[in-house]
Design an enzyme around this catalytic site. Structure first.
Site, PDB file in Angstrom:
ATOM      1  N   ASP A 108       0.885  -1.163   0.000  1.00 54.95           N
ATOM      2  CA  ASP A 108       0.000   0.000   0.000  1.00 54.95           C
ATOM      3  C   ASP A 108       0.923   1.212   0.000  1.00 54.95           C
ATOM      4  O   ASP A 108       1.511   1.544   1.032  1.00 54.95           O
ATOM      5  CB  ASP A 108      -0.899  -0.002   1.239  1.00 54.95           C
ATOM      6  CG  ASP A 108      -1.806   1.213   1.279  1.00 54.95           C
ATOM      7  OD1 ASP A 108      -2.367   1.583   0.227  1.00 54.95           O
ATOM      8  OD2 ASP A 108      -1.966   1.808   2.370  1.00 54.95           O
TER       9      ASP A 108
ATOM     10  N   GLU B 298      -0.825  -1.502  -4.966  1.00 47.02           N
ATOM     11  CA  GLU B 298      -2.085  -0.818  -5.230  1.00 47.02           C
ATOM     12  C   GLU B 298      -1.845   0.349  -6.179  1.00 47.02           C
ATOM     13  O   GLU B 298      -0.886   1.097  -6.023  1.00 47.02           O
ATOM     14  CB  GLU B 298      -2.705  -0.316  -3.922  1.00 47.02           C
ATOM     15  CG  GLU B 298      -4.103   0.232  -4.121  1.00 47.02           C
ATOM     16  CD  GLU B 298      -4.788   0.537  -2.804  1.00 47.02           C
ATOM     17  OE1 GLU B 298      -5.606  -0.282  -2.375  1.00 47.02           O
ATOM     18  OE2 GLU B 298      -4.493   1.591  -2.228  1.00 47.02           O
TER      19      GLU B 298
ATOM     20  N   ASP C   9      -2.700   1.170   6.865  1.00 46.32           N
ATOM     21  CA  ASP C   9      -1.836   0.896   5.712  1.00 46.32           C
ATOM     22  C   ASP C   9      -1.390  -0.567   5.673  1.00 46.32           C
ATOM     23  O   ASP C   9      -1.214  -1.143   4.606  1.00 46.32           O
ATOM     24  CB  ASP C   9      -0.586   1.796   5.756  1.00 46.32           C
ATOM     25  CG  ASP C   9      -0.934   3.245   5.988  1.00 46.32           C
ATOM     26  OD1 ASP C   9      -1.066   3.984   5.005  1.00 46.32           O
ATOM     27  OD2 ASP C   9      -1.092   3.621   7.167  1.00 46.32           O
TER      28      ASP C   9
END
Length: 167
Positions: free
Chosen positions: A7, A67, A140
């Site tokens: 992330d 991501e 996160d």
């Protein structure tokens, strides 16, 4: 197979390593790479790069998933996150790792079954799927593990489509 989910972020980059054995998923290591506010951008990027290299060397993933960026109102922040994401991707590419990219909607769909899922739903599913005692913190970390789970599910689908593991 060891999967690493990322992330991306400049202040905090979540990471999550999971092992996929057949249809079973198991957590290996997860956490955040953090950089201090007020530190120059180039130093923060260097810190992210060095920490990424160390993680990749220590946990040796077979595949990586990151991501994709979602541009919202804060364009300045999006550029910083994009740079951090790029630094991580460079570290992975230097090790010959293939990198898959998923949108937040794809991650939600893979983990919860609904592309409009709320953050709390994703966190609960990450906890359940990886049999964790608690939801990983900060957010996160849970997000990075969700990206890894998404990629692991994608690998299973690709195996089925290619005739691997037919029963």
């Amino acid at each position: 197979m060891r999967v690493l989910g990322i992330d991306p972020g400049i202040a905090r980059m979540g990471f999550g390593f999971i092992d996929k054995t057949g249809h079973k998923l198991a957590p290996v290591q997860y956490g955040c790479i953090e950089t201090a506010a007020g530190t120059s951008q180039e130093i923060r990027l260097k810190q992210i790069y060095e920490a990424s290299c160390e993680l990749l060397e220590r946990y040796k993933p077979d595949t990586v998933a990151v991501e994709k960026l979602f541009f919202s109102k804060n364009v300045t922040n999006a550029f910083s996150v994009g740079q951090a994401r790029g630094v991580f991707m460079l570290a992975a590419a230097q090790r010959g790792l293939r990198i898959a990219e998923y949108t937040p909607m794809q991650v939600k769909q893979a983990v919860v079954g609904y592309g409009g899922a709320e953050k709390k739903q994703i966190q609960e599913m990450v906890k359940m799927l990886l049999k964790l005692a608690a939801i990983p913190k900060p957010d996160d970390v849970a997000d990075a593990l969700a990206v890894a789970i998404c990629h692991a599910h994608s690998l299973v689908l690709n195996e089925r489509m290619n005739g691997v593991n037919r029963q």
